[in-house]
Design an enzyme around this catalytic site. Structure first.
Site, short mmCIF file in Angstrom:
data_model
loop_
_atom_site.label_atom_id
_atom_site.label_comp_id
_atom_site.label_asym_id
_atom_site.label_seq_id
_atom_site.Cartn_x
_atom_site.Cartn_y
_atom_site.Cartn_z
N GLY A 231 0.84 -1.20 0.00
CA GLY A 231 0.00 0.00 0.00
C GLY A 231 0.87 1.24 0.00
N SER A 232 0.32 2.32 0.51
CA SER A 232 1.02 3.61 0.46
C SER A 232 2.18 3.64 1.46
CB SER A 232 0.03 4.72 0.81
OG SER A 232 -0.52 4.47 2.09
N GLY A 236 2.85 2.11 5.34
CA GLY A 236 4.06 1.39 5.75
C GLY A 236 4.77 2.06 6.92
N GLU A 253 5.77 -3.36 0.77
CA GLU A 253 5.73 -3.04 -0.67
C GLU A 253 4.93 -1.76 -0.80
OE1 GLU A 253 7.14 -4.69 -3.15
OE2 GLU A 253 7.67 -6.62 -2.25
N CYS A 287 1.60 0.66 -8.85
CA CYS A 287 2.71 1.15 -8.03
C CYS A 287 3.92 1.41 -8.91
CB CYS A 287 3.05 0.16 -6.93
SG CYS A 287 3.28 -1.50 -7.54
P1 NAD Z 1 -3.46 2.35 1.30
O1 NAD Z 1 -2.15 2.51 1.97
O2 NAD Z 1 -4.48 3.40 1.49
O3 NAD Z 1 -4.14 0.97 1.76
C1 NAD Z 1 -3.51 -0.27 1.57
C2 NAD Z 1 -4.00 -1.27 2.59
O4 NAD Z 1 -3.48 -0.92 3.88
C3 NAD Z 1 -5.51 -1.33 2.76
O5 NAD Z 1 -5.90 -2.67 2.94
C4 NAD Z 1 -5.75 -0.52 4.03
O6 NAD Z 1 -6.93 -0.87 4.72
C5 NAD Z 1 -4.53 -0.91 4.84
N1 NAD Z 1 -4.09 0.04 5.86
C6 NAD Z 1 -4.05 1.38 5.75
N2 NAD Z 1 -3.52 1.91 6.88
C7 NAD Z 1 -3.22 0.88 7.70
C8 NAD Z 1 -2.65 0.77 9.00
N3 NAD Z 1 -2.30 1.86 9.69
N4 NAD Z 1 -2.48 -0.47 9.53
C9 NAD Z 1 -2.83 -1.57 8.84
N5 NAD Z 1 -3.40 -1.53 7.61
C10 NAD Z 1 -3.57 -0.31 7.05
O7 NAD Z 1 -3.15 2.14 -0.27
P2 NAD Z 1 -4.15 2.08 -1.51
O8 NAD Z 1 -4.71 3.43 -1.78
O9 NAD Z 1 -5.09 0.94 -1.37
O10 NAD Z 1 -3.14 1.68 -2.69
C11 NAD Z 1 -2.34 2.60 -3.39
C12 NAD Z 1 -0.93 2.64 -2.81
O11 NAD Z 1 -0.37 1.33 -2.75
C13 NAD Z 1 0.02 3.43 -3.70
O12 NAD Z 1 0.87 4.18 -2.89
C14 NAD Z 1 0.80 2.34 -4.45
O13 NAD Z 1 2.06 2.74 -4.91
C15 NAD Z 1 0.90 1.30 -3.38
N6 NAD Z 1 1.13 -0.03 -3.95
C16 NAD Z 1 2.38 -0.56 -3.83
C17 NAD Z 1 2.66 -1.79 -4.42
C18 NAD Z 1 4.03 -2.39 -4.33
O14 NAD Z 1 4.15 -3.57 -4.60
N7 NAD Z 1 5.07 -1.64 -4.00
C19 NAD Z 1 1.65 -2.49 -5.08
C20 NAD Z 1 0.38 -1.92 -5.15
C21 NAD Z 1 0.13 -0.68 -4.59
#
Ligand code: NAD
Length: 495
Positions: A231-232, A236, A253, A287
């Site tokens: 995720g974002s 992380g 990731e 991503c």
């Molecule tokens: P996001 O960070 O908003 O959410 C991702 C996941 O994390 C969701 O399931 C969310 O519920 C969970 N989450 C959020 N905050 C959390 C916390 N504090 N504790 C535990 N879980 C939590 O991301 P998004 O908007 O769904 O996706 C887009 C982002 O993901 C972009 O920044 C993109 O670059 C990144 N991404 C990275 C990869 C990679 O492999 N590097 C792949 C896909 C997406």
């Protein structure tokens, strides 16, 4: 949009998606698809307990047998590729070919994992002591908590789960709250596969439905040995320290700010196609999407004018329709963030082509080309939308330095037919990213390589190569098969 037939073919009972306070909408036209019920704290606790119990059994199943379960799961995916691929498109808005491609990627990682289940090799190591033998064994680790993002709603889970399962681990999946339906469908297919596997413990894989708090509960639970979170970077930054606090393992990731360099010797037709797909494809919501482009001064004007023409003709619309190349953004918040980025770029003096909101249903935009002089400000941030910052360069060293001068380190590429330039880009003084490509855009990785990035992208590696090692614990073993007890480093301790 009625998804009941699709869900029924995928084996998901209606009660799982027709009642609950969490509304799931499709970005295709913004309409509601389903209502799901988030798991409360006690249900999450119970699911983690079940995953832990299942692990205690599963870890003793021989790895090639574990591979057999993943093979059966791959079969289910093959059978249901069309339905699951369509559901991916409906739920997250990527093109149908990409929805199907995502399921193909799941099938590919299953095949990879099946082979790997017979190759979880350790080393034998020469001991310095006579009559001693050293070796390294890889053992199952424990339940793996998988947090996934909306934009790869199923493939990312499978990269983790297929490897975790053959490694002897169990899985608990917290999908994005924006895409719980595909997770429910995958879980149903997995359960079908498990029911065909003699002696499979129950609860090898589970799904937790919920928002951030559900993820946090899993992150904090010491029974979950590894948290693999996609995720974002914001997410992380929160997850990493929480897992570290309990000395758990983490695989991150996170976001990217991926760059490309178009050198004077590049095949410009190929480069143009690659840039369009990488920057505008998937509506810039990979991503690995291309976000920054450095074009050599000598070809800048002609290349960028061709790029603008290509962008103007990109068909934007319903991703289920054939011929469409750019689907919608996931939601209104994503549209607002794109416009915020464009406003900031304008304030930095950028010249913007495209970026308009199109239509009155769904969140469609014309991909934007943003010509900037300064590699600074908003250019250094990831905006998860089709915004491509374009800049000129003179010297390759200078372009590589700029490419590397962002906090993220996921993917990168160079277009060149000059072998010296290509090798410089791939060398230790070249790209600082986890992924570096020549004559291919930065997006669209294959499962055979280890996937992930450096710096604020989190440092994790998933999928191919030796990424499986993250899902196992390494044990160094020394066996004394003599009757003497020599100590290492010649230490004497005679009693
Ligand atoms: P996001 O960070 O908003 O959410 C991702 C996941 O994390 C969701 O399931 C969310 O519920 C969970 N989450 C959020 N905050 C959390 C916390 N504090 N504790 C535990 N879980 C939590 O991301 P998004 O908007 O769904 O996706 C887009 C982002 O993901 C972009 O920044 C993109 O670059 C990144 N991404 C990275 C990869 C990679 O492999 N590097 C792949 C896909 C997406």
């Amino acid at each position: 949009m009625d998804i009941s037939d699709l869900m029924s073919r995928l084996g998901v009972e209606e009660r799982y998606y027709t009642r609950g306070p969490l509304s799931v909408t499709t970005p295709i036209d913004g309409s509601e698809l389903a209502q799901v019920a988030p798991d409360d704290q006690s249900v999450i606790d119970e699911k983690i307990a079940l995953a832990h119990d299942a692990f205690l059994e599963w870890r003793s199943t021989p790895a090639p047998r574990r591979g057999e379960l993943v093979r059966l799961f791959g079969d289910e995916l093959r059978k249901h590729k069309d339905d699951l691929g369509q559901l991916v498109t409906i739920e997250c808005g990527k093109l149908l070919s990409e929805g199907l491609g995502e399921v193909q990627e799941m099938i590919d990682i299953c095949d990879f994992a099946v082979g790997l289940s017979r190759q979880l090799y350790g080393l034998t190591i020469a001991s310095e002591r006579p009559g001693h033998h050293m070796r390294e064994s890889w053992h199952p680790l424990g339940p793996v908590g998988i947090i996934s993002a909306f934009n790869f709603p199923v493939a990312v889970w499978s990269w983790n789960a297929a490897l975790a399962l053959i490694c002897g681990d169990t899985c608990i999946w917290k999908p994005s709250e924006k895409t719980p339906l595909t997770a429910l469908a995958v879980q149903s297919l997995f359960e079908r596969a498990a029911s065909r596997f003699a002696d499979a413990p129950q609860h090898l894989s589970q799904v937790i439905i919920g928002e951030r708090a559900a993820g946090e509960q899993m992150v904090d639970d010491p029974r979950v040995a590894l948290i693999s979170a996609t995720g974002s970077t914001r997410m992380g930054r929160e997850v990493g320290p929480r897992v570290a606090k309990r000395f758990g393992r983490v695989l991150l990731e996170l976001g990217g700010n991926n760059a490309g360099i178009v050198a004077p010797s590049a095949d410009l037709d190929l480069s143009l196609r690659a840039v369009c797909f990488a920057a505008a494809g998937t509506a810039g919501q990979r991503c690995t999407s291309l976000r920054r482009l450095f074009v050599h001064e000598s070809i800048y004007d002609s290349f960028v004018s061709r790029l603008k023409a290509a962008y103007a003709s990109l068909p934007v619309g319903d991703p289920l329709q054939e011929g469409v190349l750019v689907g919608p953004l996931i939601d209104k918040a994503a549209l607002d963030r794109m416009h915020y980025a464009l406003d900031r770029a304008k304030a930095q003096g950028a010249a913007i082509t495209g970026g308009e909101h199109i239509g009155d249903k769904g969140w469609y935009v014309r991909p934007a080309i943003v010509e900037v002089d300064e590699h600074d400000g908003i250019v250094l941030e990831e905006t998860f939308a089709p915004v491509l910052y374009v800049m000129r360069y003179d010297e390759l060293n200078e372009a590589i330095a700029l490419q590397n001068s962002v906090p993220q380190g996921l993917s990168s590429c160079i277009f060149t037919r000059d072998v010296l330039e290509a090798e410089q880009f791939l060398s230790a003084t070249g790209s600082d990213c986890g992924i570096a490509n020549v004559n291919i855009g930065p997006s669209g990785a294959e499962i055979g390589g280890a996937f992930g990035g450096e710096k604020e992208t989190g440092g994790g590696r998933e999928s191919g190569s030796d990424a499986w090692k993250a899902y196992m614990r390494r044990q160094t073993q020394t066996v004394n098969y003599s009757t003497a007890l020599p100590l290492a480093q010649g230490v004497k301790f005679d009693i």
